[in-house]
Write a protein that holds these residues in place. Structure first.
Motif, mmCIF file in Angstrom:
data_model
loop_
_atom_site.group_PDB
_atom_site.id
_atom_site.type_symbol
_atom_site.label_atom_id
_atom_site.label_comp_id
_atom_site.label_asym_id
_atom_site.label_seq_id
_atom_site.Cartn_x
_atom_site.Cartn_y
_atom_site.Cartn_z
ATOM 1 N N PRO A 7 -31.906 31.374 36.878
ATOM 2 C CA PRO A 7 -32.025 32.099 35.610
ATOM 3 C C PRO A 7 -31.968 33.608 35.810
ATOM 4 N N PRO A 8 -31.505 34.310 34.739
ATOM 5 C CA PRO A 8 -31.064 33.767 33.451
ATOM 6 C C PRO A 8 -29.685 33.145 33.584
ATOM 7 N N GLU B 227 -35.099 35.629 27.731
ATOM 8 C CA GLU B 227 -34.640 35.092 29.003
ATOM 9 C C GLU B 227 -35.109 35.969 30.157
#
Length: 409
Positions: free
Chosen positions: A135-136, A372
């Motif tokens: 991530p993101p 995020e």
């Protein structure tokens, strides 16, 4: 007729992981296309399909790529060898290896999403195995994993290095947990727009003990510098899968066509487990057209215009008061941009207010990505046409000024 009684209890009949599932949120879940909005939220090709169309919107030729409407009573080709060869022709650049891609290296599916799910079903045992994500990143990796009852292990990208991959940490995680069967790497990243360094992907592929598959998602690869795709590398690494799509640079999101390049052995498994006729005849015909001249020339023209408008946004967005840094890179058809509060700090509250005001009152739809990892205060802005970028810049300037002044928008 009176309704009958039944002992049926959905909460006890359906799989527990499905009952708990949080579905993927599409861009259109928040704001619909009402025909008036400037849609810069879903990373679509704003210039249209990469097809040489006539004035009536038809393909304008009499080649085999025309859709055979009279043949729709017959099932489509289950193997799509000719279409696969066209993808091979596209990616056999020999930038990375002298070896040549062949149709037996390919799986074609309903967008990249079918390949994402097929790989999970192919390699992961539900309730036992895991996948690794960085991530993101693209949300469907996690959604598909949850559907297949798989745990997700996360090794975040390096925020301080432009969202670069951390191959040493990835490899440490893979060494520590042999139940991880797939590692998904998005390059160029979504929402980060940066190309992952080739040498960093190589380090993961060179892991000395891990028995698993590296999946590189190249949905936006045609917006990156020429020769960036690692599709040819599947001839060098038996555990590499490179996914691509016609939804982005080719402007064909509506036909839902994705492809996975990999070893013949993995491709055989994916092709064996798919639905028999997963690619419709109209989709196959349009995809085949898109991968041949003169249609490729249209795609390249549109791509060049998007790259020009991307460069324009990189120049002009920072001139707007309240716009912060570009996070990530410049290798996709979108940019990840900070919105700052009145004190000059990246702010989710500001970004969310701008996002909502732009969509609801100004007719320009972008995507809020502030929740995020590493993306505080960020909007993801798809690169539009010249006139769409004109409107975006004007409306963003006005909205940010109003937000900072605390006045109505």
């Amino acid at each position: 007729m009176a309704s009958g009684t039944s002992p049926f209890d959905l909460s006890k009949c359906a799989r527990p992981n499905i009952l708990q599932l949080q579905p993927y949120r599409c861009a259109r879940d928040d704001y619909k296309d009402d025909g008036t909005n400037v849609l810069l939220d879903a990373n679509e090709n704003a210039y249209g399909p990469g097809l040489a169309l006539n004035k009536e919107g038809a393909l304008g030729d009499t080649s085999k790529s025309e859709i055979d409407l009279l043949g729709l009573n017959r099932y489509p080709d289950p193997h799509q060898i000719e279409l696969k060869q066209l993808f091979c022709n596209l990616r056999n650049t020999h930038h990375h290896t002298p070896k040549t891609l062949r149709p037996e290296n390919l799986f074609v599916g309903v967008g990249s999403d079918e390949a994402i799910d097929a790989l999970l079903r192919c390699f992961c045992v539900p309730g036992k195995d895991k996948i690794l994500t960085c991530p993101p990143t693209y949300g469907m990796y996690s959604v598909s994993a949850q559907i297949n009852d798989l745990e997700i292990v996360k090794v975040p990208l390096n925020v301080d290095d432009g969202f670069s991959l951390q191959p040493e940490k990835v490899n440490e995680t893979l060494s520590a947990d042999p139940s991880i069967k797939l590692a998904y790497i998005c390059s160029p990243g979504n929402p980060t727009a940066n190309l992952i360094r080739k040498e960093d992907i190589r380090k993961v592929l060179e892991h000395p003990t891990w028995n698993g598959v590296v999946v590189v998602d190249e949905a936006y690869i045609d917006f990156a510098p020429e020769g960036s795709s690692l599709a040819e590398w599947v001839n060098e690494w038996p555990n590499l899968v490179v996914m691509q799509t016609l939804s982005k640079a080719f402007g064909l999101a509506g036909i839902r066509l994705g492809v996975a390049f990999t070893s013949p052995e993995i491709a055989l498994l994916l092709n064996s487990l798919k639905a028999p006729y997963n690619i419709s005849s109209p989709t196959s015909a349009l995809a085949s057209a898109a991968l041949t001249d003169p249609h490729m020339a249209v795609m390249q023209q549109y791509r060049d215009q998007i790259v020009d408008q991307r460069a324009r946004l990189v120049r002009e967005l920072p001139q707007i008061s309240g716009v912060g840094r570009f996070l990530g890179g410049y290798d996709a058809n979108f940019l990840l941009v900070e919105m700052k509060d009145a004190e000059g700090r990246p702010s989710n509250a500001t970004a969310l207010a701008v996002y909502e005001a732009m969509a609801e009152k100004r007719g320009v739809v972008v995507r809020f990505r502030g929740k995020e990892y590493g993306c505080e205060g960020c909007l993801r802005i798809t690169v539009g046409t010249e006139s769409e970028v004109d409107k975006l810049l004007a409306e963003l300037r006005a909205v940010l000024a109003a937000v900072h002044a605390g006045s109505s928008i």
